[in-house]
Enzyme design. Structure first.
Site, PDB file in Angstrom:
ATOM      1  N   CYS A 245      48.046  26.211  87.973  1.00 29.43           N
ATOM      2  CA  CYS A 245      46.665  25.764  88.102  1.00 29.43           C
ATOM      3  C   CYS A 245      46.501  24.450  88.446  1.00 29.43           C
ATOM      4  O   CYS A 245      47.181  23.506  88.116  1.00 29.43           O
ATOM      5  CB  CYS A 245      45.979  25.741  86.403  1.00 29.43           C
ATOM      6  N   LEU A 246      45.470  24.106  89.369  1.00 26.19           N
ATOM      7  CA  LEU A 246      45.249  22.900  90.170  1.00 26.19           C
ATOM      8  C   LEU A 246      45.065  22.002  88.941  1.00 26.19           C
ATOM      9  O   LEU A 246      45.162  20.544  89.409  1.00 26.19           O
ATOM     10  CB  LEU A 246      44.226  22.937  91.021  1.00 26.19           C
TER      11      LEU A 246
ATOM     12  N   GLN B 117      36.145  23.451  87.423  1.00 25.92           N
ATOM     13  CA  GLN B 117      37.425  22.375  87.683  1.00 25.92           C
ATOM     14  C   GLN B 117      36.874  21.382  88.686  1.00 25.92           C
ATOM     15  O   GLN B 117      37.597  20.327  89.064  1.00 25.92           O
ATOM     16  CB  GLN B 117      38.368  23.346  88.651  1.00 25.92           C
TER      17      GLN B 117
ATOM     18  N   HIS C  96      42.738  34.656  86.248  1.00 22.93           N
ATOM     19  CA  HIS C  96      42.988  33.255  85.980  1.00 22.93           C
ATOM     20  C   HIS C  96      41.776  32.664  85.997  1.00 22.93           C
ATOM     21  O   HIS C  96      41.202  31.596  85.161  1.00 22.93           O
ATOM     22  CB  HIS C  96      43.891  32.651  86.872  1.00 22.93           C
ATOM     23  N   GLU C  97      40.816  32.666  87.222  1.00 26.26           N
ATOM     24  CA  GLU C  97      39.765  32.163  87.344  1.00 26.26           C
ATOM     25  C   GLU C  97      38.513  32.540  86.337  1.00 26.26           C
ATOM     26  O   GLU C  97      37.846  31.479  86.214  1.00 26.26           O
ATOM     27  CB  GLU C  97      39.367  32.307  88.936  1.00 26.26           C
TER      28      GLU C  97
HETATM   29 CO    CO Z   1      43.247  27.117  87.243  1.00 29.86          CO
END
Ligand code: CO
Length: 153
Positions: free
Chosen positions: A88-89, A51, A130-131
């Site tokens: 999510c970012l 990310q 998630h990560e």
């Molecule tokens: Co995310």
């Protein structure tokens, strides 16, 4: 330390697989420190290196007002099934209901290359699933059964 830019959905890097970390050196520590500062700024629960555009198996998760540094995670066991909303970012504007196991056991390496294990349950386990998906190029919206708004409704 430096705040890094968070890559948004649509950037092809988010679809690539991250590679294991092989050298636990100052460059890795810089990445970890930058990720922590970045996550602190945006007030998310977790952040993966992809990310911030780095295809390494590195994840930061907020844990009891500290940050857990996870390198080269490997899931050992999961159990149960639950549904909740997640965001999510890298995905702006919506969240989604996603099925995840209830518990996770995984092993990982710390910043010094020492192997450790960790157990998590419920929403905290969800953050790890998630990560870890990010490390395989998977986003929550690939798996969501329903889209919800930012309040989770
Ligand atoms: Co995310």
């Amino acid at each position: 330390m430096a705040i890094r830019n968070i890559v948004k959905m649509g950037d092809s890097v988010l679809r690539k697989k991250s590679k294991p970390v092989e050298v636990f050196d100052e460059k890795l520590w810089q990445l970890l420190d930058d990720m922590k500062q970045t996550l602190n700024r945006v007030q998310g629960l977790g952040l993966s290196a992809v990310q911030v555009g780095v295809l390494k198996q590195v994840v930061i998760v907020e844990y009891e007002e500290q940050f857990l540094e996870i390198i080269n995670p490997k899931i050992l066991a999961t159990s149960g099934k639950c549904y909740d909303n997640e965001g999510c970012l890298s995905v702006e504007g919506f969240r989604g209901i996603v099925e995840r196991p209830e518990t996770i056991d995984f092993e990982y390496f710390d910043r010094h290359g020492k192997k450790k294990t960790f157990h998590a349950e419920g929403y905290f386990a969800r953050v790890f699933f998630h990560e870890f998906d990010h490390l395989d190029g998977i986003l929550f919206c690939d798996k969501m059964i329903r889209r919800v708004n930012n309040r989770g409704e």
